[in-house]
Motif scaffolding. Structure first.
Motif, PDB file in Angstrom:
ATOM      1  N   ASN A  35      -7.226   6.437   1.487  1.00 33.52           N
ATOM      2  CA  ASN A  35      -7.024   6.319   0.048  1.00 33.52           C
ATOM      3  C   ASN A  35      -8.339   6.043  -0.996  1.00 33.52           C
ATOM      4  O   ASN A  35      -8.378   6.897  -2.000  1.00 33.52           O
ATOM      5  CB  ASN A  35      -6.125   5.019  -0.375  1.00 33.52           C
ATOM      6  N   LYS A  63      -2.292   7.788  -7.670  1.00 35.22           N
ATOM      7  CA  LYS A  63      -1.816   7.014  -6.895  1.00 35.22           C
ATOM      8  C   LYS A  63      -2.783   6.673  -5.842  1.00 35.22           C
ATOM      9  O   LYS A  63      -2.642   5.446  -5.278  1.00 35.22           O
ATOM     10  CB  LYS A  63      -0.699   7.822  -6.093  1.00 35.22           C
ATOM     11  N   TYR A  64      -3.737   7.530  -5.481  1.00 39.83           N
ATOM     12  CA  TYR A  64      -4.791   6.906  -4.546  1.00 39.83           C
ATOM     13  C   TYR A  64      -5.585   5.834  -5.327  1.00 39.83           C
ATOM     14  O   TYR A  64      -6.227   4.918  -4.413  1.00 39.83           O
ATOM     15  CB  TYR A  64      -5.741   8.023  -4.217  1.00 39.83           C
ATOM     16  N   PRO A 121       0.725  -1.095   0.059  1.00 42.16           N
ATOM     17  CA  PRO A 121      -0.088   0.047  -0.137  1.00 42.16           C
ATOM     18  C   PRO A 121       0.764   1.126   0.023  1.00 42.16           C
ATOM     19  O   PRO A 121       1.788   1.278   0.749  1.00 42.16           O
ATOM     20  CB  PRO A 121      -0.952  -0.166   1.134  1.00 42.16           C
ATOM     21  N   GLY A 122       0.436   2.247  -0.879  1.00 40.95           N
ATOM     22  CA  GLY A 122       1.160   3.383  -1.000  1.00 40.95           C
ATOM     23  C   GLY A 122       2.400   3.315  -2.006  1.00 40.95           C
ATOM     24  O   GLY A 122       2.713   4.342  -2.542  1.00 40.95           O
ATOM     25  N   GLU A 123       2.549   2.114  -2.743  1.00 39.85           N
ATOM     26  CA  GLU A 123       3.725   2.093  -3.613  1.00 39.85           C
ATOM     27  C   GLU A 123       2.780   2.532  -5.053  1.00 39.85           C
ATOM     28  O   GLU A 123       1.831   2.465  -5.339  1.00 39.85           O
ATOM     29  CB  GLU A 123       4.037   0.663  -3.941  1.00 39.85           C
ATOM     30  N   LYS A 124       3.424   3.289  -5.952  1.00 34.62           N
ATOM     31  CA  LYS A 124       3.137   3.699  -6.859  1.00 34.62           C
ATOM     32  C   LYS A 124       3.094   2.655  -8.192  1.00 34.62           C
ATOM     33  O   LYS A 124       3.880   1.913  -7.919  1.00 34.62           O
ATOM     34  CB  LYS A 124       3.774   5.087  -7.511  1.00 34.62           C
ATOM     35  N   ASN A 173      -3.601   2.478  -4.443  1.00 33.03           N
ATOM     36  CA  ASN A 173      -3.361   2.518  -3.238  1.00 33.03           C
ATOM     37  C   ASN A 173      -4.842   1.788  -2.850  1.00 33.03           C
ATOM     38  O   ASN A 173      -4.631   0.939  -1.866  1.00 33.03           O
ATOM     39  CB  ASN A 173      -2.975   3.751  -2.577  1.00 33.03           C
ATOM     40  N   ASN A 233      -4.520  -1.798  -3.866  1.00 38.11           N
ATOM     41  CA  ASN A 233      -3.750  -2.655  -2.920  1.00 38.11           C
ATOM     42  C   ASN A 233      -4.236  -3.039  -1.597  1.00 38.11           C
ATOM     43  O   ASN A 233      -3.908  -3.864  -0.890  1.00 38.11           O
ATOM     44  CB  ASN A 233      -2.253  -1.948  -2.859  1.00 38.11           C
ATOM     45  N   ASP A 266      -6.124   2.872   6.250  1.00 41.13           N
ATOM     46  CA  ASP A 266      -5.411   3.266   5.107  1.00 41.13           C
ATOM     47  C   ASP A 266      -6.499   2.900   3.933  1.00 41.13           C
ATOM     48  O   ASP A 266      -6.230   3.994   2.934  1.00 41.13           O
ATOM     49  CB  ASP A 266      -4.351   2.205   4.811  1.00 41.13           C
TER      50      ASP A 266
END
Length: 618
Positions: A274, A225-226, A32-35, A229, A232, A270
């Motif tokens: 997102n 990106k969201y 999570p958070g990885e582009k 995320n 994910n 999280d």
């Protein structure tokens, strides 16, 4: 053993030294958070994957373009009708011409509706067929992946790719592609028509909507990106829920509810953040576009009024532009919505295709040699293995078992007992050395052929939702009711089954409360149906009481008769009659022999054996 059987055994065979609770390590996929690494590449892969639907997709696109063009023609004709009406205020209204234009508008709008309906039908069909193909290929992929993949990835995350991600891809294709094509056609078509009608008002309209384009580009880049995320996060939370649910008894027993809830809340938070950010940013599109559209109406009205007063245009042009400005700004909001869906689809596509691109077990089409009429001689010849190549856990293992022998494998936890069975079944490949069955290396024959030589009874009983008969005759063809009943009689479970309301046709569900011993006896009956020359028993009595253990032990003795058997056991009292006992420690055989011989040596086995009785006496 077939692919589906391998899948079932793989799903059941969880007591792997590399695995934790339920055999899950991590959550797999992207953190999570990885582009996203390659959005364009993911979309390209998706279109390449669906190349068999290209013709139908092209037809849908042509219909979407045609239907949109027909809708674009309408405003100009409405402007002409307006001019006839305005001119008729001071004279006679030309009703025949207005009637012709009205019929023409009905026809083109009707055809536009039909074309767009057919386009929607085609795209919905393509989306569902593609998602069907993806789910099928993912399911096939699961059977072709090495067990090592599932050592390092959560089952829940894999399930999320089959469900959430594939559904997202289908929604993207169904709701975005046709919309995007129509929006592009509408945008450029209305732009061209505005310049044809009046270039001054066209420039005014474009200038008033330019700010909308800039805001849309900024929002799309910000929200990209969201969306990834969010996908994910769904995979992570699915993995956590599946893991906790499958081990809910352990969670409750160790009062782990708060810790599990804390982990869930962290993942849920999280996901919420997102999802909220992606939906909020995408939700800004509509009000921004509505504002830009209304602003465009104002600009067109002012500029049109000035031109009309100066006699440069008629009022019909203003009426046409009022409709064109709506058609011109409408695609912008559709662009934004389609872009958001495409981002979600690209993120889902990236996850799905990263799974489909995982390295598979080596294809074995070239292996023509097969094991037939196996007697049961087994040899481990200087076998070397490690789950990671830099961490060898079995440095050099050798042993021989003659046909019909009972080989017991004992040792402390982590000694490599289950690993040996994994290697014997070719669930993993050896780093060096050979494993031979009747003198033939298992590397020289297909995996399925190796699996066909084994029947298995594991510590974790695996029963699926189906009838008892279907569970016992699992994946075997030509099994009669009499064969099932005879296997159950030998296993000692026939009487219990006949006491059930529907006997062998009873469907196994969570509502049917079976004891661990009853489940284990059913798996023993299943192994008897297989009737293979080699048998693996992996701590099959470790989770039952002493009385049930005696019943299961008798059933297993009947199962082992005439077969080469490999028995993994913690309770050393159950393997006293073994022909050969292998004592493992740190992946090496430190002692071997019969029960009596090993006790007389007063070595490591004797310490293990005596420690069990010391523990019982205490």
């Amino acid at each position: 053993m077939s692919d589906s059987k391998e899948k079932a055994v793989s799903a059941t065979y969880k007591n792997n030294p590399k695995m934790g609770m339920g055999g899950r390590v991590g959550h797999g996929g992207f953190a999570p958070g990885e582009k996203a690494k390659d959005f364009k590449g993911s979309v390209s892969k998706l279109f390449a994957y669906g190349k068999s639907f290209v013709i139908f997709g092209a037809i849908a696109i042509i219909l979407a373009i045609t239907g949109t063009i027909l809708n674009i023609i309408g405003p100009q004709k409405i402007g002409d009708i307006t001019d006839y009406i305005v001119n008729g205020i001071t004279g006679t209204i030309n009703l025949p011409e207005i009637k012709k234009l009205a019929i023409f508008l009905i026809v083109i709008y009707g055809l536009g509706f039909i074309f767009n309906y057919i386009q929607s039908y085609i795209m919905a069909t393509i989306a569902q067929r593609l998602s069907y193909k993806l789910r099928r290929d993912i399911d096939h992929k699961i059977n072709r992946l090495p067990l090592k993949y599932f050592d390092n990835n959560s089952y829940g995350d894999v399930l999320s790719r089959v469900t959430n991600d594939v559904d997202t891809i289908a929604q993207t294709l169904n709701q975005s592609l046709g919309t995007l094509v129509s929006a592009i056609t509408m945008f450029f078509g209305s732009l061209i028509m505005m310049f044809i009608t009046n270039y001054i008002m066209a420039f005014a309209a474009v200038a008033s909507t330019l700010i909308g384009f800039l805001l849309m580009i900024i929002i799309i880049k910000k929200s990209q990106k969201y969306f990834l995320n969010q996908q994910n996060g769904l995979g992570a939370i699915n993995g956590h829920i599946e893991e906790v649910y499958s081990g809910h008894t352990i969670v409750k027993a160790y009062n782990g509810e708060k810790a599990a809830l804390k982990s869930f809340n962290r993942m849920n938070d999280d996901l919420f953040i997102n999802a909220w950010r992606s939906q909020f940013l995408s939700g800004l599109m509509m009000p921004i576009m509505q504002f830009i559209g209304n602003f465009g109406y104002v600009v067109v009205s002012i500029v049109g009024a000035l031109l009309a007063i100066n006699g440069k245009i008629q009022f019909g042009v203003i009426a046409s532009f009022m409709l064109y400005i709506r058609l011109f700004t409408q695609p912008m909001s559709q662009f934004a919505q389609a872009a958001n869906r495409i981002q979600s689809g690209a993120a889902a596509s990236e996850r799905v295709f990263s799974f489909l691109d995982e390295p598979e077990l080596n294809a074995e089409f070239d292996k023509t040699k097969t094991l037939q009429y196996v007697k049961g001689d087994v040899e481990f010849n200087h076998v070397k293995f490690g789950y990671d190549s830099d961490k060898i856990i079995i440095p050099d293992f050798s042993m021989k078992a003659k046909a019909g022998q009972k080989i017991a494998i004992v040792g402390p936890t982590g000694a490599g007992k289950t690993t040996l069975v994994n290697l014997l079944m070719r669930f993993y490949e050896v780093e060096d050395g050979q494993i031979k069955i009747d003198g033939t290396s298992t590397l020289d024959v297909p995996r399925e052929n190796v699996h066909d030589q084994f029947c298995m009874v594991l510590q974790d009983t695996w029963l699926f939702e189906g009838t008892i008969k279907e569970n016992i005759a699992y994946n075997r063809k030509g099994v009669t009711d009499e064969m099932v009943k005879e296997a159950c009689k030998v296993a000692g479970i026939d009487f219990f089954i006949r006491t059930l309301p529907n006997g062998y046709e009873t469907i196994l569900t969570d509502k049917l409360n079976l004891s661990a011993g009853q489940k284990q006896l059913m798996t023993i009956a299943r192994a008897m149906i297989v009737d293979a020359p080699l048998l693996i028993l992996d701590e099959a009595t470790s989770s039952v009481d002493t009385r049930t253990e005696i019943i299961i032990q008798k059933a297993m003795d009947r199962l082992m008769h005439g077969r080469t058997s490999f028995v993994i056991a913690h309770r050393l009292s159950t393997i006293k009659n073994a022909d050969l006992i292998l004592v493992l420690k740190d992946g090496n055989v430190v002692e071997s022999g019969t029960h009596v011989e090993l006790l007389s040596k007063n070595g490591f086995y004797a310490d293990l054996y005596n420690s069990q009785f010391d523990a019982m006496s205490e």
